[in-house]
Design an enzyme around this catalytic site. Sequence first.
Site: not given
Ligand code: XLS
Length: 439
Positions: A100, A103
């Site tokens: 993201h 991140d």
């Molecule tokens: C949350 C999601 C998230 C996505 C990415 O539950 O799994 O981690 O994979 O935004």
Amino acid sequence: MSLLTDLPRIPYEGPQSKNPLAFKHYDANRLVMGKPMKDHLKFSLAWWHAMSATGLDMFGPGTADKTFGEAPGTMEHARAKVDQGFDFMQKLGIEYFCFHDVDLVPEGKSLEETNRRLDDITDYIKAKMQGTNIRCLWGTANLFSHPRYMNGAGSSNSVDVYCHAAAQLKKAIECTVKLGGTGYTFWGGREGYETLLNTDMKFEQENIAKLMRMAVDYARSIGFTGTFYIEPKPKEPMKHQYDFDAATAIGFLRQYGLDKDFKLNIEANHATLAGHTFQHDLRVAAMNDMLGSVDANQGDLLLGWDTDQFPADVYETTLAMYEILKSGGLKGGLNFDAKNRRPSYTMKDMAEGFILGMDAFALGLKKAAAIIEDGRVDGFVKERYASFDSDLGRKIRKDEATLGELAERAIKQGQAPLPGSGRQEYLEGVVNSVLFSGE
Ligand code: XLS
Ligand code: NI
Ligand code: NI
């Protein structure tokens, strides 16, 4: 050991090995059904869990030290995460990562500042990628953590928030393209509602689709040729999320004409939260030609939330790989959207988590191939529908039969015989015998 760079390279030592820092099943170049394991299993590291999450929960702070010797919230820390992450991926033989925007860098005070930081870090990552086999599987924007996204991004009631989301989305797409990402993912983090009493569901869903359409148009205009993904999840953080499961997301994509640009990113733990098996959502995606990528993790069926555990259950990974092999393989990859349990807080624990997951999928791959090569399961399924190989059955399949014709035949025939045993217990026994008949 507080640095990932202190870890040794992880070798393949085979099923008999007792070395915790060795693969027992993942042997990157071993051929399975004519293809190297690493091409079947494009493992990916999730930047948010692996490089960022410290194990905090609502009852206490993190237990894992992911500072890597730098102060969190600084660009030095952001770069240290890149150094450590790339070293870790190389030691494990992981060739993909997902991220993201937030991140990668700490958010600045303004969008411009955050964007400048993203420019810096993506330069840094791009340079790091040179001379390695490491690639970006997909990128995404975090449109759910900041308080402004309390009602979601595309689903927000506020046009200001909607625009802020658009700005973040645009930048995250640019970063993904810059890093050569093969996909861009939308996980509808808060795209849903807490109560219908304050919600115009149709309005919100239309707005989400419009934002996605603008994102596709923009990404294509700057040369993105990869796949967009929706990652379905039924709930958490919201009471209800619109991308509930694979079937719902496919319906949404088709309704708004987005199905040519999108596929699904199926997450194991999200499927189980929706009341399905992982295998079910993979099958629904695959049979609609919408299976794109996978978030590889596992939930705890006794808990009602997304525990994001490293996959350990070989029965599950076997059935998942069975679906994936039968669908012709994943264009995307297997992204470990997974984190260590809070009491497993060391860097060695993190390596062991990845080894567990990679071995569980490698073993699942070998066993799924064995089920297919054994042929009894597929043979049985084929046989089960054999009555449709008749003249009348073929007419039905070709849409050439009429209801009257079928009824006439039924009346002539009298009582229809029972349809034949489903032999579930036999088939479960076949799977067990393939799983446990030795290497
Ligand atoms: C949350 C999601 C998230 C996505 C990415 O539950 O799994 O981690 O994979 O935004
Ligand atoms: Ni996920
Ligand atoms: Ni999740």
